[in-house]
Motif scaffolding. Structure first.
Motif, short mmCIF file in Angstrom:
data_model
loop_
_atom_site.label_atom_id
_atom_site.label_comp_id
_atom_site.label_asym_id
_atom_site.label_seq_id
_atom_site.Cartn_x
_atom_site.Cartn_y
_atom_site.Cartn_z
N GLY A 187 5.17 6.10 -9.22
CA GLY A 187 6.54 5.81 -9.67
C GLY A 187 6.57 4.62 -10.61
N LEU A 188 5.81 3.58 -10.30
CA LEU A 188 5.77 2.40 -11.18
C LEU A 188 5.13 2.76 -12.52
CD1 LEU A 188 4.79 -0.64 -8.91
CD2 LEU A 188 6.97 0.48 -9.17
N VAL A 189 4.06 3.54 -12.47
CA VAL A 189 3.38 3.91 -13.71
C VAL A 189 4.31 4.73 -14.60
CG1 VAL A 189 1.47 5.27 -14.67
CG2 VAL A 189 1.08 3.81 -12.66
N LEU A 190 5.05 5.67 -13.99
CA LEU A 190 6.00 6.48 -14.78
C LEU A 190 7.07 5.61 -15.40
CD1 LEU A 190 6.38 9.55 -12.37
CD2 LEU A 190 5.19 9.50 -14.57
N ALA A 191 7.59 4.65 -14.63
CA ALA A 191 8.66 3.79 -15.15
C ALA A 191 8.14 2.85 -16.22
CB ALA A 191 9.28 2.99 -14.01
N GLU A 192 6.92 2.36 -16.06
CA GLU A 192 6.37 1.43 -17.04
C GLU A 192 5.99 2.13 -18.35
OE1 GLU A 192 6.25 -1.65 -17.28
OE2 GLU A 192 6.51 -2.48 -15.27
N GLY A 194 3.34 2.65 -19.76
CA GLY A 194 2.34 1.94 -20.54
C GLY A 194 2.70 0.51 -20.91
N GLU A 195 3.93 0.08 -20.60
CA GLU A 195 4.33 -1.28 -21.00
C GLU A 195 3.55 -2.36 -20.29
OE1 GLU A 195 8.36 -3.02 -21.68
OE2 GLU A 195 8.93 -0.90 -21.49
N HIS A 196 3.40 -2.21 -18.96
CA HIS A 196 2.62 -3.18 -18.19
C HIS A 196 1.68 -2.40 -17.28
CE1 HIS A 196 6.65 -5.14 -18.78
NE2 HIS A 196 5.86 -6.07 -19.28
N PRO A 197 0.42 -2.83 -17.17
CA PRO A 197 -0.51 -2.11 -16.28
C PRO A 197 -0.13 -2.30 -14.81
CG PRO A 197 -1.55 -4.07 -17.22
CD PRO A 197 -0.22 -3.93 -17.89
N VAL A 198 -0.43 -1.30 -14.01
CA VAL A 198 -0.15 -1.32 -12.57
C VAL A 198 -1.49 -1.28 -11.85
CG1 VAL A 198 1.04 -0.15 -10.69
CG2 VAL A 198 1.97 -0.01 -13.02
N HIS A 199 -1.73 -2.30 -11.00
CA HIS A 199 -2.99 -2.36 -10.24
C HIS A 199 -2.72 -1.89 -8.82
CE1 HIS A 199 -5.47 -4.65 -13.13
NE2 HIS A 199 -4.29 -5.08 -13.56
N GLY A 200 -3.46 -0.88 -8.39
CA GLY A 200 -3.29 -0.34 -7.05
C GLY A 200 -4.44 -0.73 -6.15
N ALA A 201 -4.12 -1.34 -5.00
CA ALA A 201 -5.14 -1.72 -4.01
C ALA A 201 -5.19 -0.60 -2.97
CB ALA A 201 -4.77 -3.06 -3.38
N LEU A 202 -6.28 0.17 -3.00
CA LEU A 202 -6.37 1.37 -2.15
C LEU A 202 -6.60 0.99 -0.69
CD1 LEU A 202 -8.64 3.61 -4.40
CD2 LEU A 202 -6.33 4.21 -3.62
N ALA A 203 -5.62 1.33 0.16
CA ALA A 203 -5.75 1.10 1.59
C ALA A 203 -6.53 2.21 2.27
CB ALA A 203 -4.35 0.99 2.22
N VAL A 204 -6.77 3.28 1.52
CA VAL A 204 -7.48 4.46 2.00
C VAL A 204 -8.77 4.55 1.19
CG1 VAL A 204 -7.29 6.98 2.19
CG2 VAL A 204 -5.25 5.54 2.44
N PRO A 205 -9.90 4.86 1.81
CA PRO A 205 -11.13 4.94 1.01
C PRO A 205 -10.98 5.85 -0.20
CG PRO A 205 -11.64 5.06 3.36
CD PRO A 205 -10.14 5.08 3.24
N ALA A 206 -11.63 5.47 -1.29
CA ALA A 206 -11.41 6.11 -2.59
C ALA A 206 -11.82 7.59 -2.60
CB ALA A 206 -12.16 5.35 -3.68
N ASP A 207 -12.65 8.00 -1.64
CA ASP A 207 -13.08 9.41 -1.66
C ASP A 207 -12.13 10.32 -0.88
OD1 ASP A 207 -13.60 8.53 0.86
OD2 ASP A 207 -15.73 9.06 0.89
N HIS A 208 -10.94 9.86 -0.55
CA HIS A 208 -10.00 10.70 0.21
C HIS A 208 -9.02 11.46 -0.67
CE1 HIS A 208 -10.52 9.15 4.58
NE2 HIS A 208 -11.63 8.99 3.89
N GLY A 209 -9.31 11.54 -1.95
CA GLY A 209 -8.48 12.38 -2.82
C GLY A 209 -7.26 11.69 -3.40
N VAL A 210 -7.09 10.40 -3.11
CA VAL A 210 -5.89 9.72 -3.60
C VAL A 210 -5.89 9.60 -5.14
CG1 VAL A 210 -4.57 7.56 -3.54
CG2 VAL A 210 -5.45 8.55 -1.43
N PRO A 211 -7.02 9.23 -5.76
CA PRO A 211 -7.00 9.14 -7.23
C PRO A 211 -6.55 10.45 -7.89
CG PRO A 211 -8.95 8.04 -6.38
CD PRO A 211 -8.31 8.73 -5.21
N ALA A 212 -6.97 11.59 -7.33
CA ALA A 212 -6.55 12.87 -7.91
C ALA A 212 -5.05 13.10 -7.72
CB ALA A 212 -7.35 14.01 -7.27
N GLN A 213 -4.55 12.69 -6.54
CA GLN A 213 -3.11 12.82 -6.28
C GLN A 213 -2.30 12.01 -7.28
OE1 GLN A 213 -3.54 13.10 -1.80
NE2 GLN A 213 -1.72 11.82 -2.01
N ILE A 214 -2.79 10.79 -7.55
CA ILE A 214 -2.08 9.92 -8.50
C ILE A 214 -2.14 10.54 -9.90
CG2 ILE A 214 -2.10 7.66 -9.62
CD1 ILE A 214 -3.22 6.55 -6.94
N ALA A 215 -3.33 11.01 -10.29
CA ALA A 215 -3.47 11.60 -11.62
C ALA A 215 -2.53 12.79 -11.79
CB ALA A 215 -4.92 12.01 -11.86
#
Ligand code: PLP
Length: 297
Positions: A187-192, A194-215
């Motif tokens: 939601g933040l990325v869509l609203a921004e 490209g104006e300001h970068p959004v840094h996400g701190a993954l609370a779930v290990p990176a191999d759980h498919g979250v990056p694909a969900q975000i993409a």
């Protein structure tokens, strides 16, 4: 539908010794303060579903989660406040936690699916028996995810921008927030845009498919993901707890260990590694979730 309008989250200075040492100016948008019951980012993620339920004349809301779930807690509270019945499908065997007791007190109908039953939640036929049991109810994916949830979170950016002047800031350089499903980050990325970068701190290990969900929701650009999971979702270690303790004493801002505590600790590591230039103005998003910490702190 002003009844579902989102309360304003206060934007405050975030003053911490490790930010100061690195010459970084911090602010924190306190979603934890918007409502005593409908916590943090979950309200933003639910708004679209509440509107859809009202539009469809749905008598109730039904969704899934674990026995400390901030999402089910917010859903049950929103249901009670806005006149929807609610049902929760829970992972595992019946358990008695502070969250579960709240869900019951808020009138939520609970169904325990075991672990195998819960794992089937993405199967195409999963919802059919629940739709038969609760005809016309609004079924909401785990965590309130999906595009509607992300669009609700886009409003978070507006709330931040509307308050920059109170800090004496003309602008900011980047966002930092905790990521579970990635819906809020998307939601933040869509609203921004490209104006300001959004840094996400993954609370779930990176191999759980979250990056694909975000993409899938927000594309590949405009954000960076950092591993903040410390060996697993809901893994809590002494260094994390003592960091939370120190931070709460230094700022008087309450944190929980699964998302906001891990996100800030990962930020400290990045700042101390010199990843942000002096003079950077950073907005940290406090995503709330404080009800969940009764289970373990
Ligand atoms: C649910 C939750 C998150 C994760 O939000 P996503 O949109 O699933 O990434 C972060 N922080 C807290 C406190 C939460 O309850």
């Amino acid at each position: 539908m002003s009844e579902f309008s989102l309360p304003q989250a206060p934007l405050q200075r975030l003053d911490l010794p490790w930010l100061r040492r690195a010459g970084i100016e911090g602010a924190i948008l306190r979603l934890d303060l918007i409502d005593p019951l409908i916590s943090g980012n979950k309200w933003f993620k639910l708004r679209h579903h509440l509107l859809a339920a009202r539009e469809a004349g749905a008598p109730g809301l039904i969704s899934l989660g674990g026995n400390h779930s901030n999402h089910l807690h917010a859903l049950a509270a929103a249901g009670k406040r806005f006149g929807f019945a609610s049902a929760g499908l829970l992972r595992g065997q019946p358990q008695d936690t502070p969250t579960v007791r709240d869900l019951q007190a808020l009138g939520m109908q609970l169904h325990w699916l075991g672990y195998g039953g819960y794992r089937a939640r993405h199967a195409p036929e999963f919802w059919a028996p629940w739709q038969a049991r609760y005809p016309g109810w609004q079924c909401i994916a785990e965590g309130g995810g999906g595009l509607g949830g992300a669009q609700g979170c886009a409003l978070i950016v507006e709330q931040c921008r509307a308050q920059l002047a109170t800090l004496g800031w003309a602008d900011y350089d980047a966002w930092w927030l905790a990521v579970g499903t990635g819906t809020t980050l998307a939601g933040l990325v869509l609203a921004e845009a490209g104006e300001h970068p959004v840094h996400g701190a993954l609370a779930v290990p990176a191999d759980h498919g979250v990056p694909a969900q975000i993409a899938a929701l927000a594309g590949e650009a405009g954000y960076r993901l950092h591993d903040a999971s410390r060996g697993g979702f809901a893994r809590i270690d002494p260094a994390l707890l003592s960091f939370i303790d120190d931070t709460e004493r230094q700022t008087a801002i309450p944190l929980e260990a699964l998302y906001t505590g891990k996100a800030l600790l990962a930020l400290r590591d990045e700042v101390e590694a010199g990843r942000f230039a002096p003079g950077t103005r950073l907005v940290v998003l406090h995503t709330g979730g404080l009800q969940g910490r009764r289970g373990y702190l």
